[in-house]
Motif scaffolding. Structure first.
Motif, PDB file in Angstrom:
ATOM      1  N   GLU A   1      47.847  57.228  41.849  1.00  0.00           N
ATOM      2  CA  GLU A   1      47.164  58.377  42.452  1.00  0.00           C
ATOM      3  C   GLU A   1      47.033  59.522  41.459  1.00  0.00           C
ATOM      4  N   GLN A   2      48.107  59.790  40.728  1.00  0.00           N
ATOM      5  CA  GLN A   2      48.046  60.858  39.720  1.00  0.00           C
ATOM      6  C   GLN A   2      46.996  60.535  38.655  1.00  0.00           C
TER       7      GLN A   2
ATOM      8  N   ALA B   1      33.236  60.811  38.827  1.00  0.00           N
ATOM      9  CA  ALA B   1      34.273  61.639  39.446  1.00  0.00           C
ATOM     10  C   ALA B   1      34.221  61.526  40.958  1.00  0.00           C
ATOM     11  N   ILE B   2      33.017  61.556  41.520  1.00  0.00           N
ATOM     12  CA  ILE B   2      32.857  61.513  42.982  1.00  0.00           C
ATOM     13  C   ILE B   2      33.394  60.208  43.558  1.00  0.00           C
ATOM     14  N   VAL B   3      33.157  59.095  42.865  1.00  0.00           N
ATOM     15  CA  VAL B   3      33.665  57.799  43.332  1.00  0.00           C
ATOM     16  C   VAL B   3      35.184  57.835  43.445  1.00  0.00           C
ATOM     17  N   ILE B   4      35.840  58.344  42.414  1.00  0.00           N
ATOM     18  CA  ILE B   4      37.308  58.388  42.406  1.00  0.00           C
ATOM     19  C   ILE B   4      37.842  59.369  43.443  1.00  0.00           C
ATOM     20  N   LEU B   5      37.203  60.528  43.548  1.00  0.00           N
ATOM     21  CA  LEU B   5      37.646  61.517  44.527  1.00  0.00           C
ATOM     22  C   LEU B   5      37.519  60.980  45.949  1.00  0.00           C
TER      23      LEU B   5
ATOM     24  N   HIS C   1      42.306  57.594  51.414  1.00  0.00           N
ATOM     25  CA  HIS C   1      43.694  57.174  51.622  1.00  0.00           C
ATOM     26  C   HIS C   1      44.555  58.395  51.941  1.00  0.00           C
ATOM     27  N   ASP C   2      45.707  58.106  52.533  1.00  0.00           N
ATOM     28  CA  ASP C   2      46.625  59.195  52.873  1.00  0.00           C
ATOM     29  C   ASP C   2      47.397  59.587  51.618  1.00  0.00           C
ATOM     30  N   SER C   3      46.663  60.185  50.710  1.00  0.00           N
ATOM     31  CA  SER C   3      47.192  60.505  49.390  1.00  0.00           C
ATOM     32  C   SER C   3      47.599  61.973  49.324  1.00  0.00           C
ATOM     33  N   TYR C   4      48.550  62.286  48.441  1.00  0.00           N
ATOM     34  CA  TYR C   4      48.913  63.681  48.208  1.00  0.00           C
ATOM     35  C   TYR C   4      47.702  64.476  47.734  1.00  0.00           C
ATOM     36  N   TYR C   5      46.786  63.809  47.038  1.00  0.00           N
ATOM     37  CA  TYR C   5      45.605  64.477  46.490  1.00  0.00           C
ATOM     38  C   TYR C   5      44.419  64.468  47.457  1.00  0.00           C
TER      39      TYR C   5
ATOM     40  N   GLN D   1      43.641  66.354  50.172  1.00  0.00           N
ATOM     41  CA  GLN D   1      43.051  67.671  50.428  1.00  0.00           C
ATOM     42  C   GLN D   1      42.460  68.305  49.172  1.00  0.00           C
ATOM     43  N   PRO D   2      43.176  68.277  48.028  1.00  0.00           N
ATOM     44  CA  PRO D   2      42.541  68.793  46.803  1.00  0.00           C
ATOM     45  C   PRO D   2      41.258  68.064  46.459  1.00  0.00           C
ATOM     46  N   ALA D   3      41.232  66.739  46.671  1.00  0.00           N
ATOM     47  CA  ALA D   3      40.020  65.966  46.362  1.00  0.00           C
ATOM     48  C   ALA D   3      38.863  66.407  47.250  1.00  0.00           C
ATOM     49  N   LYS D   4      39.138  66.696  48.521  1.00  0.00           N
ATOM     50  CA  LYS D   4      38.095  67.199  49.418  1.00  0.00           C
ATOM     51  C   LYS D   4      37.522  68.510  48.911  1.00  0.00           C
ATOM     52  N   LYS D   5      38.399  69.375  48.438  1.00  0.00           N
ATOM     53  CA  LYS D   5      37.941  70.680  47.947  1.00  0.00           C
ATOM     54  C   LYS D   5      37.089  70.531  46.681  1.00  0.00           C
TER      55      LYS D   5
END
Length: 248
Positions: A203-204, A222-226, A232-236, A238-242
């Protein structure tokens, strides 16, 4: 806890860095009052942007009816800026002159990158062994923590040459390369971690790989990865949504 506090405001508008967002979300898990304030604030913020401002009152009433806290609010007791915002929207609707355009200038890729990039904290612990590679790795991590990224890159590369399976070394090497503006080489480090598919840093690696693509104007990649991080229920998540919102 003061309702509509500055921290909630910054969280909703994406003004916190990744580490600050993590601390905020952890605090919400244990602070019932903060979580309720956050939910209420989110609904009010959404309501102000809707066509019918009267829905603002309805939403607040609904929230209060289902809230376990017995709070009695009215529009008069809302934060002043929200009251004025709602009144302004209502006036524009009444005159037929409302235009849904924030007139906020679009962020370029460099601005997005600078907004979200922050080095990953050293979260791994290595025993001070006798093997040369362990000593090199410990030295590399010390250079990294002291923000001496140029020397850290050299040491991490020595570790990876001797122990290619060390995914943590690959991660910190990639971030050090980002700090020294070697984004192409950094992407190789993160891709190595992702294709390994059997480690704790995938994920990191995806997060930093997406930022590398943004920095090098490869937005489609970038968009594909974000989107993968969001799905997924990832730590990232919410940041990815932003970031996706800023890219769009």
């Amino acid at each position: 806890m003061k309702l509509y506090n500055n921290l909630v405001d910054k969280y909703l508008y994406g003004d916190l860095d990744v580490a600050e967002m993590q601390r905020f979300e952890q605090k919400m898990d244990s602070d019932y009052e903060l979580k309720n304030d956050f939910l209420l604030y989110s609904e009010i913020n959404k309501a102000i942007l809707e066509e019918d401002v009267m829905m603002l009152r309805n939403k607040i009433d609904t929230i209060h009816k289902h809230s376990e806290r017995s709070m009695l609010f009215s529009l008069k007791r809302l934060d002043r800026r929200f009251y004025y915002a709602a009144a302004s929207v209502a006036l524009l609707i009444a005159t037929g002159s409302i235009v849904y355009n924030t007139n906020k200038p679009a962020m370029d890729n460099n601005a997005i990158y600078n907004k979200y990039f922050t080095p990953y904290d050293v979260s791994v612990t290595y025993r001070s062994g006798n093997e040369e590679v362990d000593l090199i790795l410990i030295s590399a991590l010390e250079k990294y923590e002291n923000e001496n990224y140029k020397d850290a890159v050299i040491l991490f590369e020595q570790v990876i040459h001797k122990r290619a399976s060390d995914m943590a070394a690959n991660l910190y090497s990639g971030i050090s390369l980002m700090e020294t503006e070697k984004y192409k080489k950094a992407t190789n480090s993160f891709q190595t971690i992702i294709t390994n598919n059997n480690n704790l840093f995938i994920e990191q690696a995806k997060w930093y790989l997406a930022l590398c693509y943004i920095k090098t104007n490869q937005n489609n990649k970038a968009i594909v990865i974000l989107n993968e991080l969001v799905s997924h229920d990832s730590y990232y998540k919410q940041p990815a949504k932003k970031v996706l919102k800023d890219l769009n």
